[in-house]
Write an enzyme that holds these catalytic residues in place. Sequence first.
Site, short mmCIF file in Angstrom:
data_model
loop_
_atom_site.label_atom_id
_atom_site.label_comp_id
_atom_site.label_asym_id
_atom_site.label_seq_id
_atom_site.Cartn_x
_atom_site.Cartn_y
_atom_site.Cartn_z
CB SER A 147 -0.96 -0.14 1.14
OG SER A 147 -2.01 0.89 1.10
NE ARG A 208 -9.04 2.15 9.63
CZ ARG A 208 -8.05 1.76 8.98
NH1 ARG A 208 -7.30 2.52 8.18
NH2 ARG A 208 -7.52 0.82 9.21
CG ASP A 289 -6.39 -2.41 -4.83
OD1 ASP A 289 -7.25 -1.54 -4.15
OD2 ASP A 289 -5.03 -2.65 -4.43
CG HIS A 319 -5.69 -1.30 -0.78
ND1 HIS A 319 -4.93 -1.20 -1.89
CD2 HIS A 319 -5.25 -0.70 0.27
CE1 HIS A 319 -3.85 -0.26 -1.75
NE2 HIS A 319 -4.03 -0.17 -0.32
CG ASP A 320 -7.27 -4.09 4.01
OD1 ASP A 320 -6.41 -3.21 3.80
OD2 ASP A 320 -8.17 -3.91 4.81
#
Length: 344
Positions: A147, A208, A289, A319-320
């Site tokens: 990332s 978040r 992603d 993405h994670d």
Amino acid sequence: MSLFEAAVAVPTLSSTAAATGGPVTVPASRGELQVELEMRHAGRRRVTLSWESQGPVDAPVVLVAGGISAHRHAAASASFPERGWLDGLIGPGRALDPARRRVLAFDFVGADGRLDAPIDTADQADAAAALLEGLGIARLDAFVGYSYGALVGLQFAARHPVKLQRLVAVSGAHRAHPYAAAWRALQRRAVGLGELQCSDVQGLGLARQFAMLSYRTPEEFAGRFDAPPEIINGRVRVAAEDYLDAAGARFVSRTSVTAWLRLSESIDLHRVDPAAIRVPATVVAVEGDWLAPLDDSVALVEGLGVPGRLRVLRSAYGHDAFLKEHGKVDAILRAALADAEGAA
């Protein structure tokens, strides 16, 4: 450019087990480094670099860097037993085995919230180079970035190639994708609204929660939260809200608003010319992603100054994926680091 001033290390011994099952004593240490850093957008600044390493001091060094909330404590050890952000990929039998490699990580510049100024990924790369100088490390065996850490790794490869043998960049490309930049802009606006209401924490928590939607995928949410909504106190509440609330609460408990804002901006400032990267590179993309789309990874690899390798993961975690697909990512790291050993 940077000037090294001083380092304070705390050497300890961390006990782990080898792949064969036998106990191995692995050195672990922490320290701080005072550096004068010539920053791209903020001029000359004095910063403190906090670092941690596991592994023999004479072993090949791999610097690992993660997302903007990652830090120097990458993995738990007997000496520093708290949970690390990359525990699943550092340990006995893994490609990043501290019995065989010295695994180094540091806190990003600005992560302590004391620097309220634009921070470029080039600044982070220069800070990493200064850290190596201060620790007496002439060259990394590899820079493994995930990332935001992948962006820093790309800058490091472009700016400090003599200090690097090989780069592994996971879920990060040579530029910020406009769609992802728009997501982050809205997250920063959420923080701004919180500040206007004298509730910085609530604004950051909401930011978040927005971020979690961009880190993961519709497929994962369909599998985890496919339940009918509930009516609570006359309001409709959907199944994913408990998860999002918990993610926001955990994040604000450990994150400075200033640090988050400046590091979020740093992602959008990121630009590097792929042709300037002339060290062997493995680029890892994840299908689905939203933040680092596959097309950008393809463009990055095609534009590298030397032949590179593209690996594509299929994962519902988006993405994670690097935080969840430990087996798949470890296999990629194993191949990349084996290539580096063969080229040494």
